[in-house]
Design a protein around this motif. Sequence first.
Motif, PDB file in Angstrom:
ATOM      1  N   ARG A 159       0.850  -1.196   0.000  1.00  0.00           N
ATOM      2  CA  ARG A 159       0.000   0.000   0.000  1.00  0.00           C
ATOM      3  C   ARG A 159       0.882   1.241   0.000  1.00  0.00           C
ATOM      4  O   ARG A 159       2.038   1.187   0.425  1.00  0.00           O
ATOM      5  N   PRO A 160       0.349   2.376  -0.453  1.00  0.00           N
ATOM      6  CA  PRO A 160       1.128   3.616  -0.394  1.00  0.00           C
ATOM      7  C   PRO A 160       1.481   3.985   1.039  1.00  0.00           C
ATOM      8  O   PRO A 160       0.679   3.796   1.964  1.00  0.00           O
ATOM      9  N   VAL A 161       2.673   4.470   1.252  1.00  0.00           N
ATOM     10  CA  VAL A 161       3.136   4.957   2.554  1.00  0.00           C
ATOM     11  C   VAL A 161       3.235   6.469   2.482  1.00  0.00           C
ATOM     12  O   VAL A 161       3.895   7.009   1.584  1.00  0.00           O
ATOM     13  N   THR A 176       8.518  -1.499   1.201  1.00  0.00           N
ATOM     14  CA  THR A 176       8.850  -2.571   0.259  1.00  0.00           C
ATOM     15  C   THR A 176       9.453  -2.049  -1.035  1.00  0.00           C
ATOM     16  O   THR A 176      10.208  -2.761  -1.696  1.00  0.00           O
ATOM     17  N   SER A 177       9.118  -0.806  -1.419  1.00  0.00           N
ATOM     18  CA  SER A 177       9.687  -0.254  -2.651  1.00  0.00           C
ATOM     19  C   SER A 177       9.500   1.257  -2.676  1.00  0.00           C
ATOM     20  O   SER A 177       8.607   1.799  -2.016  1.00  0.00           O
ATOM     21  N   PRO A 206      11.645  -6.305   2.978  1.00  0.00           N
ATOM     22  CA  PRO A 206      11.028  -5.072   3.475  1.00  0.00           C
ATOM     23  C   PRO A 206      11.872  -4.446   4.584  1.00  0.00           C
ATOM     24  O   PRO A 206      12.453  -5.148   5.418  1.00  0.00           O
ATOM     25  N   VAL A 207      11.957  -3.118   4.567  1.00  0.00           N
ATOM     26  CA  VAL A 207      12.766  -2.380   5.527  1.00  0.00           C
ATOM     27  C   VAL A 207      11.857  -1.624   6.475  1.00  0.00           C
ATOM     28  O   VAL A 207      10.915  -0.948   6.046  1.00  0.00           O
ATOM     29  N   ARG A 247       5.981   2.679  -1.063  1.00  0.00           N
ATOM     30  CA  ARG A 247       4.999   1.632  -0.787  1.00  0.00           C
ATOM     31  C   ARG A 247       5.538   0.718   0.300  1.00  0.00           C
ATOM     32  O   ARG A 247       6.747   0.525   0.449  1.00  0.00           O
ATOM     33  N   GLY A 248       4.614   0.145   1.073  1.00  0.00           N
ATOM     34  CA  GLY A 248       5.037  -0.735   2.146  1.00  0.00           C
ATOM     35  C   GLY A 248       4.033  -1.868   2.373  1.00  0.00           C
ATOM     36  O   GLY A 248       2.997  -1.930   1.733  1.00  0.00           O
TER      37      GLY A 248
END
Length: 488
Positions: free
Chosen positions: A343-345, A409-410, A457-458, A487-488
């Motif tokens: 999802r968007p962060v 995640t990205s 994922p960070v 995104r996360g």
Amino acid sequence: MSPNAVEPGTRLVDRYRLEEPLGEAGGTSYWRAHDELLDRPVGLCLLRDDADGAGDILSAARRAAGLSDARFLRVLDASQIDGVVYVVTEWITASSLADLLADGPLPPAEARSMTAEIADALAAAHRQGLAHLCLQPEHVLRTPHGQVKVAGLAVDAAVRGVRADSPEEAARRDARGCGALLYAALTARWPGEETTRLAAAPRDNGELCTPRQVRAGIPDDLDDVTCRSLGVRDHAPFDSPSALAASLAAAHVTARIPVVEDPVPVSAPADPSYPTPYLAAYDDESRRGRGVATRAAWALVVLVLVFGVGLAGWQLLMAALDDPKGNARPKGTGGTSTTNGSRPVKVIDVTGFDPQGDGEENSDRAARVLDGDTGTVWTTKTYFDQFGPGGLKEGVGLLLDLGEKRSVTSVAVALEGQGTDVELRAADDRGDRATDYSVVAQATGKSGLVELRPDQPVSTRYLLVWLTKLPQDGADYRGAISEIGVRG
């Protein structure tokens, strides 16, 4: 030495070799020349030191040379020798606004974005006591990478003998000049009395027609801003370029990516009265480079058109990165989650990051990467040397604050220009050095849309988008980012 007696092959101050005459204006001649010391093309203006206004021109050139803003065409040298005043300017490959309008007006969003950039640049120049005073479409240049440059700051006004009675009057005149450029960009017509390559704007009973009267589809508030800048229909004009830039920022215009066309080589402008030697001819190698740039720009255009434009389109574009096949999200999954559940962060703040310089890197433009408008761009400062061990710095970038520790995640980054090296770094606490942030993803030699995806994922609060190699911009280097999404 007489400016009118020189010929191709003449060398000035044992450095500048004259190559091609571009035109004359009274006692002033313009040339394309070659700087033999630095092995680069330059523009050259020559006039007798006893000619009317010679002292004013030399003074204006020297003052303009002190401005480091990359949005202006640089004055590289200005002096006098053997009875001649000479001014040396940067030489670039670009299209003028007149060239861009040869096939018709620009889309409203592109016209707004370009004019806002010009107005913002002039506002910065006025803060340093410099004004343009004679803006015309030939003074606005756009490079193959989409960078906008303004030519002739202070110098062209001195050449034409144009003066302002006060700084306030100069600010009003440049605000009106920006408004005239906006009118031209929206209509492909010129509203001023000066002779340009554009057709004159139509008038109704002697009064200038509004942009919406000339061309359908121009948003109301953009039409209003243009009318106000020109004092049309009893509008009170803007008193400064900064006021115009603020109104343009508030104007509601659907965003779009500017289409980067191949520049048109110009040897001299249509108006022989005031030649402007700013545009470089181009060879086969530069054509190939521009072809790559154009293909990259069009690839990004196609992606955005597929998924829509503006903020919603950008978010969908980011979502598409999670599924390389571009599969649609299954029905019933809800929210904005993609097929892999990311999802968007939200990013709560973004600032420029320059630990080896003054600490910040054009932070006043940093928010542009979060506005959902791919037509607005954050740029680095312009550097004479590439980053790396032999350069001035190891890198610069943008620091993103997520407000609290979040799973990432990205990160999608829309890069402008060719050949950017970029790292994604992360840290739980804000640091003052790049080494305070751990590298979690990286990419080299990139352009257009780039996804930086860590192997795992960070969990982090701070993300640093760190540029370690910048695209070449003429003889210099400058990086640019239009949008960033997490995104996360």
